[in-house]
Motif scaffolding. Structure first.
Motif, PDB file in Angstrom:
ATOM      1  N   ASN A  51       0.810  -1.393   0.018  1.00 12.93           N
ATOM      2  CA  ASN A  51       0.048  -0.006   0.010  1.00 12.93           C
ATOM      3  C   ASN A  51       0.772   1.238   0.073  1.00 12.93           C
ATOM      4  N   THR A  52       1.924   1.308  -0.678  1.00  8.77           N
ATOM      5  CA  THR A  52       2.936   2.437  -0.934  1.00  8.77           C
ATOM      6  C   THR A  52       3.330   2.559  -2.555  1.00  8.77           C
ATOM      7  N   VAL A  53       3.663   3.724  -2.607  1.00  6.67           N
ATOM      8  CA  VAL A  53       4.177   3.761  -3.938  1.00  6.67           C
ATOM      9  C   VAL A  53       5.398   3.031  -4.607  1.00  6.67           C
ATOM     10  N   PHE A  54       6.151   2.662  -3.356  1.00  7.27           N
ATOM     11  CA  PHE A  54       7.565   2.087  -3.670  1.00  7.27           C
ATOM     12  C   PHE A  54       6.857   0.410  -3.848  1.00  7.27           C
ATOM     13  N   TRP A  55       6.048   0.335  -3.378  1.00  7.88           N
ATOM     14  CA  TRP A  55       5.773  -1.342  -3.220  1.00  7.88           C
ATOM     15  C   TRP A  55       5.192  -1.608  -4.747  1.00  7.88           C
ATOM     16  N   ASN A  56       4.562  -0.751  -5.437  1.00  6.16           N
ATOM     17  CA  ASN A  56       4.006  -0.751  -6.616  1.00  6.16           C
ATOM     18  C   ASN A  56       4.863  -0.584  -7.550  1.00  6.16           C
ATOM     19  N   GLN A  57       5.786   0.450  -7.589  1.00  4.35           N
ATOM     20  CA  GLN A  57       6.920   0.967  -8.251  1.00  4.35           C
ATOM     21  C   GLN A  57       8.006   0.916  -7.599  1.00  4.35           C
ATOM     22  N   PRO A  58       8.631  -0.234  -7.515  1.00  5.10           N
ATOM     23  CA  PRO A  58       9.816  -0.471  -6.591  1.00  5.10           C
ATOM     24  C   PRO A  58      10.846   0.143  -7.147  1.00  5.10           C
ATOM     25  N   PRO A  59      11.843   0.631  -6.138  1.00  4.02           N
ATOM     26  CA  PRO A  59      13.014   1.372  -6.835  1.00  4.02           C
ATOM     27  C   PRO A  59      14.268   0.320  -6.911  1.00  4.02           C
ATOM     28  N   THR A  60      15.281   0.745  -7.326  1.00  3.11           N
ATOM     29  CA  THR A  60      16.548  -0.430  -7.457  1.00  3.11           C
ATOM     30  C   THR A  60      17.342  -0.287  -6.219  1.00  3.11           C
ATOM     31  N   LEU A  61      17.174  -1.256  -5.284  1.00  6.69           N
ATOM     32  CA  LEU A  61      17.998  -1.175  -4.013  1.00  6.69           C
ATOM     33  C   LEU A  61      19.240  -1.800  -3.855  1.00  6.69           C
ATOM     34  N   PRO A  62      19.805  -1.591  -2.984  1.00  6.08           N
ATOM     35  CA  PRO A  62      21.374  -2.400  -2.951  1.00  6.08           C
ATOM     36  C   PRO A  62      21.216  -3.846  -2.697  1.00  6.08           C
ATOM     37  N   GLU A  63      22.156  -4.488  -3.313  1.00 10.37           N
ATOM     38  CA  GLU A  63      22.319  -5.938  -3.234  1.00 10.37           C
ATOM     39  C   GLU A  63      22.210  -6.494  -1.927  1.00 10.37           C
ATOM     40  N   ASP A  64      22.197  -7.673  -1.454  1.00  9.85           N
ATOM     41  CA  ASP A  64      22.133  -8.059  -0.074  1.00  9.85           C
ATOM     42  C   ASP A  64      23.662  -7.971   0.586  1.00  9.85           C
ATOM     43  N   ASP A  65      24.684  -8.320  -0.148  1.00 14.70           N
ATOM     44  CA  ASP A  65      25.905  -8.150   0.138  1.00 14.70           C
ATOM     45  C   ASP A  65      26.116  -6.601   0.748  1.00 14.70           C
ATOM     46  N   THR A  66      25.777  -5.716   0.084  1.00 10.96           N
ATOM     47  CA  THR A  66      26.059  -4.436   0.203  1.00 10.96           C
ATOM     48  C   THR A  66      25.148  -3.911   1.452  1.00 10.96           C
ATOM     49  N   LEU A  67      23.996  -4.326   1.575  1.00 10.15           N
ATOM     50  CA  LEU A  67      23.317  -3.963   2.831  1.00 10.15           C
ATOM     51  C   LEU A  67      23.935  -4.916   4.091  1.00 10.15           C
ATOM     52  N   TRP A  68      24.329  -5.831   3.856  1.00  6.10           N
ATOM     53  CA  TRP A  68      25.253  -6.566   5.257  1.00  6.10           C
ATOM     54  C   TRP A  68      26.350  -5.498   5.557  1.00  6.10           C
ATOM     55  N   ASP A  69      26.999  -5.199   4.429  1.00 10.21           N
ATOM     56  CA  ASP A  69      28.274  -4.512   4.735  1.00 10.21           C
ATOM     57  C   ASP A  69      27.918  -3.136   5.347  1.00 10.21           C
ATOM     58  N   ILE A  70      26.655  -2.516   4.797  1.00  8.07           N
ATOM     59  CA  ILE A  70      26.382  -1.385   5.402  1.00  8.07           C
ATOM     60  C   ILE A  70      25.811  -1.491   7.092  1.00  8.07           C
ATOM     61  N   GLN A  71      25.169  -2.488   7.245  1.00 11.34           N
ATOM     62  CA  GLN A  71      24.995  -2.713   8.545  1.00 11.34           C
ATOM     63  C   GLN A  71      26.107  -3.064   9.481  1.00 11.34           C
ATOM     64  N   GLU A  72      27.124  -3.933   9.165  1.00  3.86           N
ATOM     65  CA  GLU A  72      28.203  -4.137  10.030  1.00  3.86           C
ATOM     66  C   GLU A  72      29.276  -2.844  10.271  1.00  3.86           C
ATOM     67  N   ALA A  73      29.406  -2.212   9.090  1.00  4.60           N
ATOM     68  CA  ALA A  73      30.097  -1.037   9.134  1.00  4.60           C
ATOM     69  C   ALA A  73      29.728   0.124   9.836  1.00  4.60           C
ATOM     70  N   GLY A  74      28.383   0.208   9.696  1.00  4.50           N
ATOM     71  CA  GLY A  74      27.370   1.232  10.398  1.00  4.50           C
ATOM     72  C   GLY A  74      27.559   0.891  11.843  1.00  4.50           C
ATOM     73  N   GLN A  75      27.234  -0.212  12.308  1.00  6.03           N
ATOM     74  CA  GLN A  75      27.239  -0.372  13.591  1.00  6.03           C
ATOM     75  C   GLN A  75      28.524  -0.264  14.494  1.00  6.03           C
ATOM     76  N   ALA A  76      29.582  -0.715  13.828  1.00 11.13           N
ATOM     77  CA  ALA A  76      30.947  -0.306  14.248  1.00 11.13           C
ATOM     78  C   ALA A  76      31.340   1.339  14.400  1.00 11.13           C
ATOM     79  N   LEU A  77      30.883   1.878  13.486  1.00 10.47           N
ATOM     80  CA  LEU A  77      31.067   3.523  13.579  1.00 10.47           C
ATOM     81  C   LEU A  77      30.424   3.956  14.430  1.00 10.47           C
ATOM     82  N   LEU A  78      28.878   3.643  14.826  1.00  7.76           N
ATOM     83  CA  LEU A  78      28.215   4.013  16.127  1.00  7.76           C
ATOM     84  C   LEU A  78      28.597   3.715  17.348  1.00  7.76           C
ATOM     85  N   ALA A  79      29.302   2.617  17.615  1.00  4.33           N
ATOM     86  CA  ALA A  79      29.800   1.986  19.030  1.00  4.33           C
ATOM     87  C   ALA A  79      30.874   2.999  19.034  1.00  4.33           C
TER      88      ALA A  79
END
Length: 401
Positions: free
Chosen positions: A223-251
């Protein structure tokens, strides 16, 4: 405004009418106030928000909110509020005068704790220095600012009305207005976002010295515009790298992760949200607001209010759209879907205290979750393992009956 009380029947779920132990102590009580209007609906947003007209019905809506609250007062007699959260939509579209009338009306009905936390959601595009100084004088002592990104192309992709410079200025204006406690809301996993892009956003946010950061991955919701017209999102490997590096930076900068997407400086977690996650009570008022209230006899009731603003403001219609008493069979999942989001979980004793159920009622699901490596083997606490945090839905399935 006058309005008849809701005559909605109580809907019992599962074996809700089975006896349950009386609660020894009622949990903390919070108040959620929903302001459903925003300047423009974002394409990823699945919240109950609606594009504002040039003139908002502030006076009528404040009257409706107080009348809505009046109908819930019988269930919270003698209790005090530990926190209030103005969510939306964009609550900062309302004037300080309107919010002042509302807060005064609330305090006349329910006592405020001496150290009450009062949070207002705001977007950079709605920041005005005088307005926010006035908000602070009302007793609002915490802001949650919807940044999402500081990069112009990402903001445009998300349909945001502000730019990066306005986002930076908003944080400065919050401090100048007297807010020494504020959250920045930031997304990652944005359309075409790289690891460097995500970390640049995070570094900019950290440099603004917020006391709290909500940092979470963009998801595509029905029920969102993105659901009906999905944008190009990062690959899973990139998402995992972002999560790990971001958590380390915050800590590295002193922001401790205390929930799946919440990071805070010492002593600055969001008290209102902690109440949700630890199965506390909350009244929900406003269009589409949800509530959860415990009763001394062990009943726990969830409520939800009329969703559309035009219906909520219609005196011929009821504020309450429905309510449901939680059944014994639902209680493990209801409690744990919140508690296990906390990185340190909760003390095991909280389950019987907040639900009236015995710890033994969790035994089978707990054993399966521990054997699957999703729940820590720790008798005094209910806490997910690192793997359990990553696969929280799988963990919660162990407690479905």
């Amino acid at each position: 405004m006058t309005r008849e009380s809701s005559a909605s029947p109580l809907i019992f779920g599962g074996d809700a009418q089975s006896p349950r132990a009386a609660l020894p102590v009622l949990p903390p009580l919070a108040l959620y106030i929903h302001i459903p209007w925003c300047v423009r609906k974002c394409p990823y947003c699945d919240f109950n928000s609606h594009t504002a007209s040039p003139v908002l019905p502030e006076e009528a809506y404040v009257e409706a909110l107080l009348a809505d609250l009046d109908q819930d007062l019988h269930a919270v007699y003698g209790r005090e509020l530990s926190s209030i959260f103005f969510g939306g939509g964009t609550p900062s579209l309302f004037s300080a005068q309107a919010l002042g009338r509302l807060l005064k009306g609330v305090e006349q009905r329910i006592a405020f704790a001496s150290d009450i936390e009062i949070t207002l959601e705001a977007n950079p595009g709605t920041f005005e220095q005088d307005k926010f100084v006035a908000y602070r004088k009302l007793g609002i002592n915490r802001l949650s600012i919807g940044i999402q990104s500081f990069q112009q192309e990402k903001l445009q992709a998300l349909g945001r009305i502000h730019n990066g410079d306005e986002a930076v200025r908003a944080a400065g204006m919050a401090r100048q207005a007297g807010f020494d406690n504020f959250n920045l809301d930031l997304m990652h996993g944005l359309p075409d976002q790289s690891l460097d892009d995500a970390l640049a956003d995070l570094r900019t946010a950290i440099a603004l010295k917020p006391t709290h950061l909500s940092w979470y991955q963009l998801t595509l919701e029905p029920n969102t515009v993105f659901w009906n017209q999905p944008p190009t999102l990062p690959e899973d490997d990139t998402l995992w790298d972002i999560q790990e590096a971001g958590q380390a930076l915050l800590a590295e900068h002193g922001y401790a992760q205390y929930e799946v997407s919440a990071y805070a400086l010492p002593g600055r977690p969001a008290r209102h949200n902690l109440n949700y996650w630890s199965f506390g009570d909350f009244i929900g008022i406003g269009a589409g607001a949800h509530g959860k209230l415990s009763h001394p006899d062990g009943r726990i009731v969830r409520t939800w209010k009329t969703r559309l603003p035009k219906d909520y403001l219609n005196p011929a219609k009821s504020f309450k759209a429905g309510e449901k008493a939680l059944g014994n069979d639902e209680m493990p999942f209801e409690f744990l879907m919140n508690a296990l989001r906390l990185t340190e979980g909760v003390e095991s004793r909280l389950y019987p205290e907040r639900t009236g159920m015995t710890l033994e009622s969790l035994a089978e699901g707990r054993r399966e979750a521990e054997q699957s490596g999703l729940l820590q083997v720790e008798p005094s606490r209910l806490v997910a393992t690192t793997r359990g945090q990553l696969f929280l839905n799988d963990l919660l399935q162990k407690f479905l009956t």
